[in-house]
Design a protein around this motif. Structure first.
Motif, PDB file in Angstrom:
ATOM      1  N   GLU A  17       0.825  -1.210   0.000  1.00 48.44           N
ATOM      2  CA  GLU A  17       0.000   0.000   0.000  1.00 48.44           C
ATOM      3  C   GLU A  17       0.859   1.259   0.000  1.00 48.44           C
ATOM      4  O   GLU A  17       0.504   2.249  -0.628  1.00 48.44           O
ATOM      5  N   ALA A  18       1.976   1.223   0.688  1.00 43.17           N
ATOM      6  CA  ALA A  18       2.857   2.393   0.723  1.00 43.17           C
ATOM      7  C   ALA A  18       3.374   2.719  -0.670  1.00 43.17           C
ATOM      8  O   ALA A  18       3.476   3.887  -1.048  1.00 43.17           O
ATOM      9  N   ALA A  19       3.676   1.692  -1.445  1.00 41.32           N
ATOM     10  CA  ALA A  19       4.161   1.912  -2.814  1.00 41.32           C
ATOM     11  C   ALA A  19       3.084   2.567  -3.667  1.00 41.32           C
ATOM     12  O   ALA A  19       3.383   3.357  -4.555  1.00 41.32           O
ATOM     13  N   LEU A  20       1.852   2.255  -3.401  1.00 43.17           N
ATOM     14  CA  LEU A  20       0.746   2.800  -4.187  1.00 43.17           C
ATOM     15  C   LEU A  20       0.294   4.170  -3.679  1.00 43.17           C
ATOM     16  O   LEU A  20       0.178   5.118  -4.442  1.00 43.17           O
ATOM     17  N   TYR A  21       0.074   4.293  -2.396  1.00 45.56           N
ATOM     18  CA  TYR A  21      -0.580   5.484  -1.854  1.00 45.56           C
ATOM     19  C   TYR A  21       0.350   6.658  -1.606  1.00 45.56           C
ATOM     20  O   TYR A  21      -0.115   7.763  -1.343  1.00 45.56           O
ATOM     21  N   HIS A  22       1.648   6.487  -1.699  1.00 42.14           N
ATOM     22  CA  HIS A  22       2.528   7.629  -1.433  1.00 42.14           C
ATOM     23  C   HIS A  22       2.510   8.641  -2.582  1.00 42.14           C
ATOM     24  O   HIS A  22       3.111   9.695  -2.486  1.00 42.14           O
ATOM     25  N   ASN A  41      -7.090   6.258   7.979  1.00 43.16           N
ATOM     26  CA  ASN A  41      -6.086   5.237   7.695  1.00 43.16           C
ATOM     27  C   ASN A  41      -4.921   5.408   8.663  1.00 43.16           C
ATOM     28  O   ASN A  41      -4.258   6.447   8.680  1.00 43.16           O
ATOM     29  N   ASP A  42      -4.676   4.383   9.463  1.00 45.38           N
ATOM     30  CA  ASP A  42      -3.603   4.442  10.459  1.00 45.38           C
ATOM     31  C   ASP A  42      -2.223   4.612   9.840  1.00 45.38           C
ATOM     32  O   ASP A  42      -1.302   5.088  10.497  1.00 45.38           O
ATOM     33  N   ASN A  43      -2.064   4.221   8.581  1.00 47.77           N
ATOM     34  CA  ASN A  43      -0.768   4.303   7.917  1.00 47.77           C
ATOM     35  C   ASN A  43      -0.591   5.582   7.097  1.00 47.77           C
ATOM     36  O   ASN A  43       0.417   5.740   6.428  1.00 47.77           O
ATOM     37  N   ALA A  44      -1.543   6.481   7.158  1.00 48.56           N
ATOM     38  CA  ALA A  44      -1.489   7.685   6.329  1.00 48.56           C
ATOM     39  C   ALA A  44      -0.204   8.481   6.547  1.00 48.56           C
ATOM     40  O   ALA A  44       0.402   8.955   5.587  1.00 48.56           O
ATOM     41  N   ILE A  45       0.242   8.611   7.786  1.00 52.37           N
ATOM     42  CA  ILE A  45       1.460   9.386   8.038  1.00 52.37           C
ATOM     43  C   ILE A  45       2.664   8.726   7.375  1.00 52.37           C
ATOM     44  O   ILE A  45       3.545   9.412   6.859  1.00 52.37           O
ATOM     45  N   LEU A  46       2.703   7.409   7.343  1.00 51.34           N
ATOM     46  CA  LEU A  46       3.783   6.705   6.653  1.00 51.34           C
ATOM     47  C   LEU A  46       3.774   7.063   5.170  1.00 51.34           C
ATOM     48  O   LEU A  46       4.816   7.377   4.589  1.00 51.34           O
TER      49      LEU A  46
END
Length: 129
Positions: A17-22, A41-46
């Motif tokens: 997801e990080a590869a896609l959403y960044h 999304n808990d990972n949004a800051i990442l």
């Protein structure tokens, strides 16, 4: 493509997801994928950290990701501030207001990047030979 590759293996799936959403802008009005939202999304800051780091890396890289002529760190820092709240999380951009962090980032994208490229290049040449 990065999302698809990372999704294939258990060891890399958490990073897919990080590869896609960044690539989605902080204000969600630009970038992609448009159907995604940072809200809840808990990972949004990442993803927002990766957006900032990826843009900083790509814009200042004259060797590995040389899509066009690179910017110097001061110009990229000005771009980060100009686009804070739009493309980039303003709290992350504010971290670069510290002189010490500016020096550290500047060293990472110049001296340490060059050293890393040299090491990787030499290892790849050894593999070929």
């Amino acid at each position: 493509m990065g999302y698809e590759l990372l999704s294939k293996w258990d060891s890399t799936r958490p990073y897919a997801e990080a590869a896609l959403y960044h690539h989605l802008w902080y204000d969600e009005k630009g970038g992609y994928p448009r159907e995604y939202t940072h809200k809840g999304n808990d990972n949004a800051i990442l993803y927002q950290i990766l957006t900032c780091a990826d843009c900083l890396g790509a814009a200042t890289d004259s060797v590995g990701r040389a899509y066009s002529s690179c910017k110097n760190f001061a110009d990229m820092l000005a771009d980060l501030h100009c686009n804070a709240g739009r493309m980039f999380n303003p709290d992350l951009v504010q971290l670069f207001d510290s002189e010490q962090r500016q020096q550290e980032a500047g060293r990472l994208i110049t001296v340490e990047r060059e050293q890393l490229y040299r090491e990787v290049f030499c290892k790849n040449v050894e593999l070929v030979l």
